[in-house]
Write an enzyme that holds these catalytic residues in place. Sequence first.
Site, mmCIF file in Angstrom:
data_model
loop_
_atom_site.group_PDB
_atom_site.id
_atom_site.type_symbol
_atom_site.label_atom_id
_atom_site.label_comp_id
_atom_site.label_asym_id
_atom_site.label_seq_id
_atom_site.Cartn_x
_atom_site.Cartn_y
_atom_site.Cartn_z
ATOM 1 N N ASN A 79 -5.482 3.669 7.967
ATOM 2 C CA ASN A 79 -5.364 3.111 6.626
ATOM 3 C C ASN A 79 -4.621 4.138 5.771
ATOM 4 O OD1 ASN A 79 -5.760 0.781 5.026
ATOM 5 N ND2 ASN A 79 -7.411 1.802 3.921
ATOM 6 N N GLU A 133 0.837 -1.220 0.000
ATOM 7 C CA GLU A 133 0.000 0.000 0.000
ATOM 8 C C GLU A 133 0.862 1.257 0.000
ATOM 9 O OE1 GLU A 133 -2.616 1.741 -0.142
ATOM 10 O OE2 GLU A 133 -4.349 0.423 -0.019
ATOM 11 N N ASN A 167 -9.751 5.559 2.622
ATOM 12 C CA ASN A 167 -8.818 5.132 1.599
ATOM 13 C C ASN A 167 -8.272 6.286 0.766
ATOM 14 O OD1 ASN A 167 -7.299 2.906 0.686
ATOM 15 N ND2 ASN A 167 -9.104 1.612 0.866
ATOM 16 N N ASP A 201 -9.851 1.855 -4.065
ATOM 17 C CA ASP A 201 -8.827 1.782 -3.016
ATOM 18 C C ASP A 201 -7.963 3.060 -3.058
ATOM 19 O OD1 ASP A 201 -6.965 0.876 -1.110
ATOM 20 O OD2 ASP A 201 -7.080 -1.192 -1.802
ATOM 21 N N GLU A 212 -9.804 -5.592 9.941
ATOM 22 C CA GLU A 212 -10.625 -6.496 9.131
ATOM 23 C C GLU A 212 -10.655 -7.914 9.719
ATOM 24 O OE1 GLU A 212 -10.156 -4.975 4.621
ATOM 25 O OE2 GLU A 212 -8.282 -5.399 5.665
ATOM 26 N N ARG A 251 -7.363 0.789 13.279
ATOM 27 C CA ARG A 251 -6.024 1.115 12.800
ATOM 28 C C ARG A 251 -6.144 2.160 11.701
ATOM 29 N NH1 ARG A 251 -5.196 -0.588 7.602
ATOM 30 N NH2 ARG A 251 -5.945 -2.611 6.869
#
Length: 299
Positions: free
Chosen positions: A103, A18, A154, A204, A121, A101
Amino acid sequence: MASVKIECVANEGYRIGESPVWDEKESALLYVDITGRKVCRWSSLTQQVQTLAVDAPVSSVALWKSGDYVITLGTRFAALKWKEKLVTTLTHVDKDKPNNRFNDGKVDPAGRYFAGTMAEEIRPAVLERHQGALYTLFPDLSVVKHFDQVDISNGLDWSLDHKTFYYIDSLSYSVDAFDYDLQIGKIGNRRSIYKLEKEESIPDGMCIDTEGKLWVACYNGGRVIRLDPETGKRLQTVKLPVDKTTSCCFGGKDYSEMYVTSASDGMDEEWLSRQPQAGGIFKITGLGVKGVPPYPFAG
């Protein structure tokens, strides 16, 4: 139109690759493996990856004006000194939500670090909903919460005139726009500018090109799509050899290369055998557009 070429530059099987960001000074791509708990740096000069392990899920990385990096780690904003391998907490959010958390995160044109949270998740894209929020870390290290009730905070970026903030809450299957006041870092007037089609799956990470068009990585969609935020139309689709494309940025010496991260979490052996580059880092050339260099955190 130049011919588009896709190559896997780091086939490391990251669990959730990511937050790619180009570090011009190092001619390198920075990125994270969230559940693998590592910050990585791929050198375009040596083609080698350097890795720094951390003590919690690390979801985004950004440049810092000082020459160091800043990361989102668990529910903390933290400083990262690469050479010294030193991580220092700057501040904590969502203290009342131990299951949360951070992202995705990105620095705005004035040097503020925007990042959002989500619940951990249970499996990919399955989680307790409406637990997240969008935050900004200001250069003086104060934090502002913009809004909550977020599912999976995101992709984010800013228009070329800095008057619009673009944002994705993945499970809304939408790319949204807000009015943006760069002077004070305030957002308002939220609206949807693009709804994803079924085969595009889950929006995303996101970045913008020098023509003001948005590029969105589609998780489980195996593609990045180019959108016109003014018309709400999709202009281009670039398919990758992996389904779980997670984020994208421009890099290379003139920002004409696109880098795409991907994930392998949640894939069984059969799926992985069909996509041996799952969790890899990809370089796309020949798109015929360039990106905007990343802004450094001004703290």
